[in-house]
Design an enzyme around this catalytic site. Structure first.
Site, PDB file in Angstrom:
ATOM      1  N   LEU A 256       0.832  -1.208   0.000  1.00  0.00           N
ATOM      2  CA  LEU A 256       0.000   0.000   0.000  1.00  0.00           C
ATOM      3  C   LEU A 256       0.868   1.261   0.000  1.00  0.00           C
ATOM      4  O   LEU A 256       0.491   2.290  -0.567  1.00  0.00           O
ATOM      5  CB  LEU A 256      -0.892   0.023   1.251  1.00  0.00           C
ATOM      6  CG  LEU A 256      -1.952  -1.070   1.374  1.00  0.00           C
ATOM      7  CD1 LEU A 256      -2.568  -1.040   2.765  1.00  0.00           C
ATOM      8  CD2 LEU A 256      -3.022  -0.888   0.308  1.00  0.00           C
TER       9      LEU A 256
ATOM     10  N   ASP B 216       5.614  12.688  15.148  1.00  0.00           N
ATOM     11  CA  ASP B 216       5.789  12.710  13.686  1.00  0.00           C
ATOM     12  C   ASP B 216       4.445  13.036  13.048  1.00  0.00           C
ATOM     13  O   ASP B 216       3.980  12.348  12.131  1.00  0.00           O
ATOM     14  CB  ASP B 216       6.319  11.353  13.212  1.00  0.00           C
ATOM     15  CG  ASP B 216       6.896  11.414  11.801  1.00  0.00           C
ATOM     16  OD1 ASP B 216       7.160  12.533  11.315  1.00  0.00           O
ATOM     17  OD2 ASP B 216       7.069  10.352  11.179  1.00  0.00           O
TER      18      ASP B 216
END
Length: 557
Positions: A127, A289
């Site tokens: 993906l 993040d």
């Protein structure tokens, strides 16, 4: 040999992108100057770009590990110029996927099971693919109700540890060289930067640790209408393979899709800011993040008016010490109240500044940073920018910051960016202030004090019997004048190390000069023995050794 070839390639890339000025004053710059005539320069189009853009392009050419290095370096705004940091945030950690069959083999080795047994299906076409790992869709075997649950499997790249170890070893060598020779090494702190990068990459290489991060974050936000964290499938997770519940959502920067789904972007933006401050000051465990690719929005139509974020990628998480947590919250409140004196005092109380700094000078510096912001519209005020500029100004006064605080700066900048993209008129101060006020109220509440005391009660009971003896011993030493104070100064240790290095250089240079004198004397005496041309062999040996010693002494400047 591989390290030499790799270093040579890095040198060629540095020259091609005209980045040799970054190494000004170091031995590396001198070697690059010698190689410059033999390396083709970049096109005029690239040469016309800013230094930050050229550095970004160079890191992209050097490969995925250096891309990751650039991404981590972009968070160190205390060490690199703002324009370079801004450009490095554009680095994209997207690389060509590795073979899906290789991914199957890695998963089988990690789980100790054939993929056909561990999963009902496993898609070999990934993906998404990044420098450290790639993600595959899969389904679990049917449960007791016959339901096959959709999951995603994150798989580390083959031999990624070896590649990272080689590049980190090279970076350590370069950092040591820069620290020894660069005139501004004390400000850049290259070995500290490389050590931080090494630690970050090591954390990202352990997918079981990432799973633990996700599990902790999920526990904090269980049942929340603001943030959803996918469940970790521990039975299918190991150090090199992480299996998570598959979630569907819209990337938080895809405004067109959010509008098409009827998402209330204004409510979503405010939630993003609240979630971040709650993670930092309530949970002390924040997603570090948090760019748009890792923050999705739940696409469930029933959540259009009460939207919810979905967190992804838990490799980098942040935590603050209790002291930093408190002083940071107090700093924000001082900013809200325009109390520059308190801001200056907090920087010293927190240990971020030396105790001998003049508070009035620091107060004036804080005022010069903050006042221009207060004359802007509320929708343009950025707490992250204020904090970054405050810390940058404070560097003149020997500011010392923990890496986690620097990580928080970068995360706050990302969160504000996401919030402002969702709602350009977002008043971050109005959203953040109630959260911070509540945190500070709770910190001083009797309930919290009692809770902290109950946690420490076993420790207090353990040491209480020793207290009378310790107090008596201390008082006796004071009366008899036997009390001694041990002083350990990092500055004295650094001075001692510098003197030792200087001594080594001087001895090496004297030895080299002596060997050259010996070579000249032997040449003049014309001794018996072997000759190479008209020069005695021992003159060649002595002269070569002397030249090598002088070169070593010169490189260690």
């Amino acid at each position: 040999m591989k390290a030499i070839l790799r270093a040579s390639r890095i040198g060629r890339v540095i020259l091609r992108y005209r980045l040799d000025a970054l190494l000004e004053g170091t031995p590396a710059e001198r070697w690059l100057r010698l190689a410059k005539p033999f390396v083709p320069r970049a096109s005029a189009e690239i040469a016309a770009q800013s230094r930050g853009a050229r550095l970004r392009l160079a890191l992209q050419e050097l490969g995925p590990i250096f891309v990751k290095f650039g991404q981590i370096l972009s968070t160190r705004r205390d060490l690199i110029p703002a324009d370079v940091a801004e450009e490095l945030t554009l680095l994209q950690d997207r690389v060509k996927p590795f073979d899906g069959q290789a991914a199957r083999l890695i998963v089988e080795a990690a789980l100790g099971l054939p993929v056909s047994v561990a999963f009902a299906s496993f898609d070999t076409v990934p993906l998404a693919s990044a420098s450290i790992a790639q993600v595959h869709a899969a389904t679990l075997p049917p449960d007791a109700n016959g339901v096959r649950r959709e999951v995603v499997v994150k798989v580390l790249r083959p031999e990624i540890e070896r590649q990272i170890d080689a590049d980190i070893a090279l970076l350590h060598s370069l950092a040591t060289l820069v620290e020894r020779t660069h005139p501004r090494a004390d400000k850049i702190r290259p070995r500290e930067v490389v050590a931080e990068i090494e630690g970050t990459l090591a954390a990202e290489l352990d997918l079981q640790r990432e799973g633990a991060n996700a599990s902790v974050l999920r526990r904090f936000w269980e049942g929340s209408d603001d943030l959803y964290v996918p469940e970790v499938i521990w039975s299918h997770t190991a150090e090199r393979a992480l299996t998570l519940e598959r979630v569907y959502g819209i990337p938080s920067d895809d405004i067109a899709k959010l509008d098409a789904a009827g998402i209330d972007r204004k409510a979503l933006a405010a939630k993003g800011v609240r979630v971040f401050y709650t993670q930092v000051f309530r949970d002390n465990f924040f997603h570090a993040d948090a760019h748009a690719g890792n923050i999705w929005v739940d696409s469930d139509p029933e959540r259009r008016l009460n939207p919810r974020f979905i967190a992804l990628d838990f490799g980098i998480m942040g935590q603050l010490s209790q002291e930093d947590q408190y002083y940071l919250a107090e700093n924000f409140m001082a900013i809200f109240h325009k109390d520059y004196r308190r801001m200056a005092e907090l920087h010293v109380e927190a240990g971020w500044m030396p105790s001998n700094v003049r508070i009035d000078e620091l107060e004036a510096a804080a005022r010069s940073v903050c006042e221009p912001y207060f004359n802007r519209p509320l929708s343009e005020i950025s707490l992250a920018q204020v904090l970054i500029k405050l810390f940058r100004v404070a560097q003149r006064y020997e500011l010392t910051l923990q890496p986690q605080l620097i990580l928080l700066q970068k995360t706050l900048l990302n969160i504000e960016g996401v919030g402002r993209q969702l709602d350009p008129r977002l008043d971050i101060w109005a959203v953040a202030r109630p959260v911070l006020e509540r945190i500070l109220r709770e910190r001083y509440s009797p309930r919290r004090v009692l809770r902290e005391l109950s946690k420490r009660l076993p420790e207090i009971m353990t040491h209480a019997p020793d207290m009378p003896r310790l107090v008596y011993s201390w008082l006796t030493q004071q009366v008899e004048g036997r009390h001694q104070i041990a002083i350990r100064s990092p500055e004295l240790l650094a001075l001692d190390l510098s003197l030792r290095k200087l001594q080594t250089r001087v001895v090496t240079a004297i030895t080299g000069s002596g060997l050259l004198v010996v070579a000249a004397v032997l040449y003049g005496l014309h001794p018996d023995g072997w000759y190479l041309g008209t020069v005695p062999v021992w003159s060649w040996i002595s002269g070569g050794a002397g030249s090598a010693a002088l070169l070593v002494a010169w490189l260690r400047r």
